[in-house]
Scaffold this motif. Structure first.
Motif, short mmCIF file in Angstrom:
data_model
loop_
_atom_site.label_atom_id
_atom_site.label_comp_id
_atom_site.label_asym_id
_atom_site.label_seq_id
_atom_site.Cartn_x
_atom_site.Cartn_y
_atom_site.Cartn_z
N ASP A 189 -24.23 -6.97 -1.21
CA ASP A 189 -23.69 -5.88 -2.02
C ASP A 189 -22.53 -5.19 -1.30
O ASP A 189 -21.60 -4.68 -1.93
CB ASP A 189 -24.77 -4.88 -2.40
N ARG A 190 -22.56 -5.17 0.03
CA ARG A 190 -21.42 -4.62 0.79
C ARG A 190 -20.19 -5.53 0.67
O ARG A 190 -19.06 -5.05 0.59
CB ARG A 190 -21.81 -4.44 2.27
N ILE A 191 -20.43 -6.83 0.67
CA ILE A 191 -19.32 -7.77 0.50
C ILE A 191 -18.68 -7.59 -0.87
O ILE A 191 -17.46 -7.62 -1.02
CB ILE A 191 -19.82 -9.22 0.68
N LEU A 192 -19.52 -7.38 -1.89
CA LEU A 192 -19.01 -7.18 -3.24
C LEU A 192 -18.18 -5.90 -3.32
O LEU A 192 -17.13 -5.88 -3.97
CB LEU A 192 -20.17 -7.13 -4.24
N CYS A 193 -18.64 -4.85 -2.67
CA CYS A 193 -17.90 -3.58 -2.71
C CYS A 193 -16.51 -3.74 -2.10
O CYS A 193 -15.51 -3.26 -2.65
CB CYS A 193 -18.68 -2.50 -1.96
N PHE A 194 -16.43 -4.41 -0.96
CA PHE A 194 -15.12 -4.62 -0.33
C PHE A 194 -14.25 -5.53 -1.20
O PHE A 194 -13.04 -5.30 -1.34
CB PHE A 194 -15.29 -5.22 1.06
N ALA A 195 -14.87 -6.55 -1.80
CA ALA A 195 -14.10 -7.48 -2.64
C ALA A 195 -13.50 -6.77 -3.85
O ALA A 195 -12.39 -7.11 -4.28
CB ALA A 195 -15.00 -8.63 -3.10
N LEU A 196 -14.18 -5.78 -4.39
CA LEU A 196 -13.65 -5.05 -5.53
C LEU A 196 -12.47 -4.18 -5.14
O LEU A 196 -11.44 -4.16 -5.83
CB LEU A 196 -14.76 -4.18 -6.15
N VAL A 197 -12.62 -3.44 -4.04
CA VAL A 197 -11.54 -2.56 -3.60
C VAL A 197 -10.32 -3.37 -3.17
O VAL A 197 -9.18 -2.95 -3.38
CB VAL A 197 -12.03 -1.64 -2.46
N ALA A 198 -10.55 -4.54 -2.56
CA ALA A 198 -9.46 -5.37 -2.07
C ALA A 198 -9.07 -6.47 -3.06
O ALA A 198 -8.38 -7.42 -2.68
CB ALA A 198 -9.85 -6.01 -0.74
N LYS A 199 -9.46 -6.34 -4.32
CA LYS A 199 -9.16 -7.36 -5.31
C LYS A 199 -7.64 -7.47 -5.51
O LYS A 199 -6.97 -6.49 -5.81
CB LYS A 199 -9.83 -7.01 -6.64
N PRO A 200 -7.08 -8.67 -5.33
CA PRO A 200 -5.61 -8.82 -5.41
C PRO A 200 -5.04 -8.38 -6.75
O PRO A 200 -5.61 -8.68 -7.80
CB PRO A 200 -5.41 -10.33 -5.19
N ILE B 273 -6.21 -5.07 1.91
CA ILE B 273 -5.90 -3.95 1.03
C ILE B 273 -4.43 -3.97 0.61
O ILE B 273 -4.07 -3.55 -0.49
CB ILE B 273 -6.22 -2.62 1.75
N TRP B 274 -3.57 -4.52 1.44
CA TRP B 274 -2.14 -4.52 1.15
C TRP B 274 -1.76 -5.54 0.08
O TRP B 274 -0.61 -5.59 -0.36
CB TRP B 274 -1.35 -4.76 2.44
N HIS B 275 -2.72 -6.37 -0.35
CA HIS B 275 -2.46 -7.30 -1.45
C HIS B 275 -2.84 -6.69 -2.79
O HIS B 275 -2.74 -7.35 -3.83
CB HIS B 275 -3.25 -8.60 -1.24
N THR B 276 -3.30 -5.44 -2.78
CA THR B 276 -3.72 -4.78 -4.02
C THR B 276 -2.58 -3.94 -4.59
O THR B 276 -1.50 -3.84 -3.99
CB THR B 276 -4.93 -3.85 -3.74
N ASN B 277 -2.84 -3.33 -5.73
CA ASN B 277 -1.87 -2.44 -6.38
C ASN B 277 -2.16 -0.98 -6.12
O ASN B 277 -1.66 -0.10 -6.84
CB ASN B 277 -1.84 -2.69 -7.89
N HIS B 278 -2.99 -0.69 -5.10
CA HIS B 278 -3.24 0.71 -4.75
C HIS B 278 -1.93 1.35 -4.29
O HIS B 278 -1.04 0.68 -3.73
CB HIS B 278 -4.27 0.79 -3.62
N SER B 279 -1.83 2.64 -4.51
CA SER B 279 -0.65 3.36 -4.05
C SER B 279 -0.61 3.36 -2.52
O SER B 279 -1.63 3.12 -1.85
CB SER B 279 -0.66 4.80 -4.57
N LEU B 280 0.56 3.64 -1.97
CA LEU B 280 0.72 3.66 -0.52
C LEU B 280 -0.21 4.68 0.12
O LEU B 280 -0.82 4.41 1.16
CB LEU B 280 2.18 3.98 -0.16
#
Length: 854
Positions: free
Chosen positions: A452-463, A513-520
């Motif tokens: 479940d921790r792997i899933l949480c990181f995968a969601l936040v870091a989803k390309p 994280i830098w492959h995502t569309n999160h703001s800077l």
């Protein structure tokens, strides 16, 4: 039927994976029919059932059949006890080459229904022959929500995973879920209403047919979502891998206590008046043939059933976790209000029993305090950053579309067929199932103890996306916690090892994280959180050394203040080291905590006494330090470097506990559980950590996989041509009196109070693991690094007195130990302050959001 639209998704859309558009808005919803053509929806149900009800057929002796085999008794296997029913052979016709039956239900269930339709008059059974859950849809199986004349949209899809839990634990969870569905019908939210129950589906997935508790079968039969004798081993030459039962129940669950589940029949006026909160509930009961762990149960939920229902939000619950009556709505509301929320969790509370009687057990009280502090400090801090390191599988929710692949995801190419598949967060989540079956390294296998921790990181870091995870303090659920020490040690072995290696995984992949569309700004904030987690991980690694150093310094200082103190100091040091060595010996020797429970209890009692000694020592030395002050300036009290650091560290930690609890208006645990938590906190460091790290080679979940299905059920022989137009004979109960008799017999299983069985201790030695050498090297590195730190600080640094008296040791050496301990203690204070700031920001944000949307 009311029609409502939720969110921004469309149940009939699907994405073209070959889209070359470089502009990607992560607000675009990725649908469940991903890379697959939509399945045509059949019409005519419930007006005309898709499968002919089996009670429409008379004798079927002329149809193909297989010779009957000897059946087991009900006590041996309730699923197989067809011979105890008044059955007859009826002819059935396969659909899509699959065996699916519409079975009439007992009279009690029909009378309880508030409306007369096939979904309340018939229970639907499917003998699933899919080799993998992902093939469920492709093999022609479907769910009832899709085969109505007006297919239903699903907003909440709930899964409750069970293994061998009894009916009490399952009923407790179902009772909370049923209350939530009833309150959704009464909600003033315009998106819900009187027909809200049609947009909620509750699934129970049992991990292995042989492990299902007979009383659970009795409970599900009483609710209408299971029938005795309706199950098959094979359909033609295909083995049945799962048994799926579907029913819309009107039976409510009342009092669950004293080992008895009280069911509420709305057709009975007396019970209806006492408990009027009853509404229809769509149930799905899946019994897997093999035991394949909880993650495989989630695979059936996410890969077999969810693609057919295309839910807006998926909610995960464990049997025994009871959500508050508005918890599910509060979780759903977080997703409805915020388009960028991919996952959320609520507040999990320890079950302290009626009037808090379970708090008399110090283990329960300690866990109660631990859960509360996590809910007022850790979860709010992580939620403020937008990345919660773990959404507990016992009570969490996910936006289904966020779990699916994005067009910027990684591709997997099958080496044989060359077919390309886009990987998404769920692929990383379910990778753990294959990891534990393969020859992958020990790091990865431990990491997936916390999938479940792997899933949480995968969601936040989803390309290409900007998903966030949130904590919803308004959504609460109560769960059982271990009340025995050996159970707690075993549970924390999985938790600690999984979280440690999963945290390392997140830190080493932080730049994804830098492959995502999160703001800077958000990307920078995520890295700030990663730095915070790194220091927490570092302190966890050296926790044994740091705790021993604090004990050593206080003990030595106490020994210098009075004569008996020197003797007591030496005695305690020797006992401390002896207890620590015993923990290592037991842990490395392969001894199960249950077989050495008395020794562990003795060690925990010693550490509790030691904590009392340390607490008294800090107070005593502080008083002595004040007495040594010759001036009346308050600042002179802080001239002693280590004492100053120690007081600030302890004060910052415990004061933050109090302030954060007041901030969330939760203070009960401070009075009922703080003392127990303080006494047992050394055992968390010196017992739980030692056992966990010494057993990183143990990758078990406490369950064993079945070798294969038992051939104890009916078999359907289809012949060589497998002509679907052909009818085949099966043994089923079609007479209403026989169905009622079977219903009452199953209901009796839960009428008598549950008597807990005393499990025998397995005395067999554990088999040698192929990771034994790696385990030993890892533990050796951990032990050496901790003891090396202790030796450097003590031998090279000396000890600074805490009572204000002068020390004859070398000034340089004293300065070394003083500086080190000050760094450690001040770091604890800083981390505590960060936790408080995060919790404070979380509360302010909630207040501001509520004011804006008021």
């Amino acid at each position: 039927m009311e029609t409502a639209h939720f969110g921004n998704y469309n149940v009939n859309t699907y994405t073209d994976l070959n889209d070359d558009d470089d502009v990607y808005d992560d607000d675009d919803i990725e649908p469940t029919t991903y890379n697959q053509p939509p399945v045509p929806q059949p019409q005519g149900y419930p007006a005309a059932p898709r499968y002919n009800p089996i009670n429409q057929y008379e004798s079927a002796d002329e149809y193909d059949q297989e010779e009957d085999e000897e059946e087991e008794t009900l006590e041996e296997n309730p699923l197989a006890a067809v011979h105890q029913l008044a059955t007859k052979k009826v002819g059935i016709q396969l659909y899509n080459n699959n065996l699916v039956l519409d079975c009439p239900v007992a009279t009690n269930l029909s009378k309880a229904s508030q409306f007369e339709t096939p979904e309340t008059s018939y229970m639907r059974y499917a003998a699933v022959t899919s080799t993998e859950p992902a093939n469920y849809r492709h093999d022609g199986f479907d769910l009832r929500q899709n085969i109505y004349s007006d297919p239903r949209s699903t907003q909440l899809f709930i899964v409750i995973t069970i293994y061998n839990e009894d009916d009490i634990l399952l009923a407790r969870t179902l009772k909370g879920v049923f209350k939530n569905i009833y309150n959704l019908r009464k909600s003033k939210d315009p998106k819900w209403g009187s027909e809200s129950w049609q947009r909620v589906v509750v699934s129970i997935v049992a991990d292995g047919r042989a492990n299902v508790h007979p009383r659970v079968l009795g409970l599900m039969s009483s609710l209408g979502c299971y029938q005795e004798g309706v199950a098959f081993n094979t359909v033609g030459d295909k083995e049945v891998t799962a048994h799926v039962y579907e029913y819309t129940t009107n039976i409510g669950i009342g009092k669950v206590s004293d080992g008895v589940v009280e069911l509420i029949d709305p057709s009975d006026k007396d019970t209806r008046d006492k408990s009027p909160k009853i509404c229809p509930v769509q149930l799905l009961f899946c019994i897997k043939e093999k035991n394949a762990k909880k993650i495989n149960s989630h695979r059936w939920f996410f890969e077999a059933f969810a693609p057919l229902l295309n839910p807006f939000v998926c909610i995960l619950l464990d049997a025994g976790t009871k959500p508050d009556e508005h918890a599910l709505y509060n979780l759903w509301l977080e997703f409805d209000r915020h388009d960028d929320v991919a996952g959320a969790c609520g507040e999990i509370q320890a079950d302290v029993g009626r009037w808090g009687k379970r708090l008399l057990n110090p283990l329960v009280a300690t866990q109660n305090f631990e859960y509360k502090i996590s809910n007022v400090l850790d979860k709010p801090l992580e939620s403020a950053f937008g990345f919660i390191s773990v959404l507990p599988g016992a009570f969490s929710a996910y936006r289904y579309t966020a779990l699916l692949p994005s067009r910027y995801g990684n591709f997997f190419e099958d080496p044989e067929s060359g077919e390309k598949t886009v990987l998404g967060p769920l692929d990383k989540y379910f990778k753990g199932e294959e990891v534990h079956k393969s020859n992958t390294g020990i790091f990865e296998q431990n990491m997936y103890l916390a999938e479940d921790r792997i899933l949480c990181f995968a969601l936040v870091a989803k390309p290409g996306c900007r998903w966030k995870l949130r904590y919803v303090s308004a959504a609460t659920a109560v769960t059982d916690v271990p009340s025995e020490l050996h159970d707690l040690i075993g549970q924390r072995r999985r938790w600690l090892n999984g979280s440690f290696f999963a945290a390392l995984y997140a830190l080493t992949h932080a730049f994804e994280i830098w492959h995502t569309n999160h703001s800077l700004i958000h990307k920078i904030m995520f890295h700030v959180e990663f730095i915070y987690q790194f220091f927490n991980l570092l302190f966890s690694w050296f926790s044994i050394a740091n705790f021993f150093l604090v004990f050593y310094i206080i003990s030595k200082s106490m020994g210098e203040t009075f004569d008996a103190g020197k003797i007591l100091s030496v005695i305690l040091e020797w006992i401390y080291v002896a207890c620590l060595m015993v923990c290592f010996i037991f842990s490395l020797g392969g001894n199960k905590p249950k077989t050495t429970n008395k020794a562990y209890v003795t060690i925990v009692v010693f550490f509790a006494i030691l904590m009392i000694y340390l607490s008294v020592g800090v107070i005593y030395l502080s008083v002595k330090n004040i007495e040594s002050i010759t001036s009346i300036k308050f600042v002179d009290f802080f001239k002693n470097n280590i004492l100053r650091s120690l007081v600030i560290s302890l004060a910052s930690t415990y004061i933050m506990y109090v302030v954060a609890s007041l901030l969330f208006l939760q203070v009960g645990h401070l009075f009922t559980s703080f003392f127990q938590y303080m006494l047992l906190s050394p055992s968390y460091i010196n017992v739980l950590n030692v056992y966990a790290f010494c057993n990183i080679h143990d990758l078990s979940w406490g369950t064993k996989g079945d070798n294969g299905p038992k051939q104890d059920l009916q078999k359907l022989s289809k012949g060589k041509d497998e002509d679907q137009s052909k009818k085949f004979a099966i043994n089923v109960a079609t007479d209403q009196s026989a169905i009622d008799e079977a219903y009452l017999r199953m209901h009796k299983l839960i009428e008598n109070p549950l008597v807990e069985e005393v499990k025998k201790v397995d005395e067999k030695e554990l088999a040698m693991s192929k990771f034994a050498l790696i385990r030993s090297s890892f533990v050796m590195l951990w032990i050496v690094s901790n003891f090396a730190l202790i030796a450097v600080v003590i031998q090279a640094g000396g000890v600074e007195r805490l009572d204000g008296a002068d020390d004859d040791d070398d000034d340089t050496a004293t300065r070394i130990s003083s500086i080190y301990l000050q760094v450690v203690l001040y770091s604890v204070a800083v981390l505590s302050f960060i936790r408080f700031v995060g919790a404070f920001w979380f509360v302010i944000g909630r207040i501001a959001f509520s004011a804006i949307h008021r």
